[in-house]
Design a protein around this motif. Structure first.
Motif, PDB file in Angstrom:
ATOM      1  N   UNK A   1       3.211   8.119   1.231  1.00 29.30           N
ATOM      2  CA  UNK A   1       3.417   6.668   1.208  1.00 29.30           C
ATOM      3  C   UNK A   1       4.891   6.272   1.277  1.00 29.30           C
ATOM      4  N   UNK A   2       5.773   7.070   0.646  1.00 33.38           N
ATOM      5  CA  UNK A   2       7.203   6.752   0.680  1.00 33.38           C
ATOM      6  C   UNK A   2       7.757   6.882   2.094  1.00 33.38           C
ATOM      7  N   UNK A   3       7.341   7.930   2.814  1.00 35.93           N
ATOM      8  CA  UNK A   3       7.809   8.116   4.185  1.00 35.93           C
ATOM      9  C   UNK A   3       7.254   7.031   5.101  1.00 35.93           C
ATOM     10  N   UNK A   4       5.984   6.692   4.903  1.00 36.27           N
ATOM     11  CA  UNK A   4       5.369   5.639   5.716  1.00 36.27           C
ATOM     12  C   UNK A   4       6.097   4.317   5.495  1.00 36.27           C
ATOM     13  N   UNK A   5       6.424   4.018   4.242  1.00 36.69           N
ATOM     14  CA  UNK A   5       7.138   2.773   3.935  1.00 36.69           C
ATOM     15  C   UNK A   5       8.509   2.764   4.596  1.00 36.69           C
ATOM     16  N   UNK A   6       9.179   3.911   4.617  1.00 38.86           N
ATOM     17  CA  UNK A   6      10.498   3.994   5.255  1.00 38.86           C
ATOM     18  C   UNK A   6      10.399   3.708   6.753  1.00 38.86           C
ATOM     19  N   UNK A   7       9.414   4.332   7.415  1.00 38.88           N
ATOM     20  CA  UNK A   7       9.250   4.126   8.860  1.00 38.88           C
ATOM     21  C   UNK A   7       8.899   2.673   9.147  1.00 38.88           C
ATOM     22  N   UNK A   8       8.041   2.080   8.327  1.00 43.55           N
ATOM     23  CA  UNK A   8       7.663   0.678   8.543  1.00 43.55           C
ATOM     24  C   UNK A   8       8.865  -0.235   8.396  1.00 43.55           C
ATOM     25  N   UNK A   9       9.825   0.161   7.583  1.00 43.89           N
ATOM     26  CA  UNK A   9      10.995  -0.677   7.349  1.00 43.89           C
ATOM     27  C   UNK A   9      12.052  -0.575   8.414  1.00 43.89           C
ATOM     28  N   UNK A  10      11.917   0.414   9.316  1.00 45.32           N
ATOM     29  CA  UNK A  10      12.898   0.562  10.387  1.00 45.32           C
ATOM     30  C   UNK A  10      12.658  -0.467  11.480  1.00 45.32           C
TER      31      UNK A  10
END
Length: 356
Positions: free
Chosen positions: A321-330
């Motif tokens: 979930x942390x990695x997914x959130x990071x990608x979504x924020x790019x």
């Protein structure tokens, strides 16, 4: 410690990991058009390799049927799940919890399929092409691509490349050979996609699929059909490629894409085992000393600091979930991605986001 004892420990570790993988439930292409799907994600698939008609692993309704090489799957995404999670369908499907195929459409030719893709594609959207990894059956590749697209909130178009994996934990060497055969097939498919959607194709290779991707791009460049500069981006996720092999592949590609990304984790257990099989040679997707690539214009996302994300951290970019959130924020305006060409090697540690 004696070398023979160390070799025995390595073999036991490999055997244990294989046994655990064999016990895990596998994805099945459950097609249930009569169920009320809460929400769907479309994934088109192109099956490549020496298989005709295509026999799909793990189907629940198509056990003896062959599929076309060109298929659109409308995958139902359940609402009752965690980000990054896939619930494989069983004999009885619960739309609130399970992934399944709500609608399936087959095409006689790739151009007919691409006509539909073009009709769905809106201005500013990309075409994400996903090449799956080792020990992955057709259904799992399609479901994983649907999960990534949905969780990343990517409203573009998504195409999976299905190469003939053995879909077995013991089939590593067979899969490696299959990728070498699949290069010629992928070489025929990629130009069709890039010519139809220039500058909009984001090519993503995972694990052994990253090896297949790089080998194909190298082969095309040597043969005079270099498409890399026409790609929107090239992304290698947990690439199962020896570092010096990767350097040799890059050396034969005339021009790299303007955006090239490698996603790695030093805690990737699958690549640690792959390294053991290769006599201890480190893989690009789990490399500790990435600075050996300092002469490349390359963005590296290092996920080593993330907590355990399941599947041995081998697909952490989509299961964490942390990695997914990071990608979504790019975004395209993010300083991490902006003006990458000529910027050299940039390593971003996720989620700490420490640049070095």
């Amino acid at each position: 410690m004696p070398t023979r004892y160390m070799d025995r420990r390595r073999l036991l570790a490999l055997g244990g990991a294989t046994a655990l993988a064999a016990c895990a439930p596998r994805g099945k292409l459950a097609v249930r058009p009569g169920l009320d799907a809460p929400q769907t994600q479309s994934v088109w698939a192109v099956a490549i390799g020496d298989q005709q008609p295509l026999v799909v692993h793990g189907t629940t309704q198509l056990e003896t049927a062959g599929l076309s090489r060109f298929v659109r799957h409308d995958v139902s995404i359940p609402q009752d799940r965690e980000v990054g999670q896939i619930n494989w369908p069983g004999k009885r499907i619960d739309p609130a919890q399970d992934f399944y195929v709500a609608q399936l459409e087959q095409f006689d030719a790739i151009d007919v399929m691409l006509d539909q893709v073009a009709a769905r594609l809106k201005p500013g959207q990309d075409v994400t092409v996903f090449v799956h990894g080792y020990n992955t059956n057709y259904a799992e590749a399609v479901y994983r691509h649907a999960q990534m697209a949905h969780d990343f909130e990517d409203d573009g178009v998504h195409i999976s490349i299905a190469w003939p994996s053995e879909a077995s934990a013991t089939g590593y060497l067979t899969d490696r050979d299959s990728t070498l055969i699949a290069r010629d097939y992928l070489e025929r498919v990629l130009p069709r996609l890039v010519q139809r959607f220039p500058g909009r194709v984001v090519l993503v290779g995972h694990s052994m699929g990253a090896f297949l991707t790089m080998e194909t791009l190298r082969q095309m460049s040597i043969g005079g059909t270099d498409i890399t500069r026409e790609l929107g981006a090239l992304v290698l996720v947990s690439p199962d490629i020896r570092i010096d092999v990767f350097q040799a592949q890059v050396a034969r590609i005339k021009r790299l894409p303007e955006v090239m990304v490698v996603i790695l984790s030093q805690r990737d257990r699958a690549l640690q085992l792959s390294s053991t099989l290769a006599g201890g040679q480190p893989r690009l997707g789990s490399a500790a000393d990435i600075e050996v690539l300092s002469d490349m214009d390359l963005l590296v996302m290092d996920l080593s600091d993330l907590p355990n994300s399941g599947r041995g951290n081998h697909l952490a970019i989509t299961t964490s979930p942390a990695a997914v959130a990071f990608v979504r924020g790019l975004s395209s305006d993010d300083p991490v991605l902006r003006d990458r060409r000529g910027g050299g090697l940039l390593v971003v540690r996720v989620p700490l986001l420490t640049l070095r």
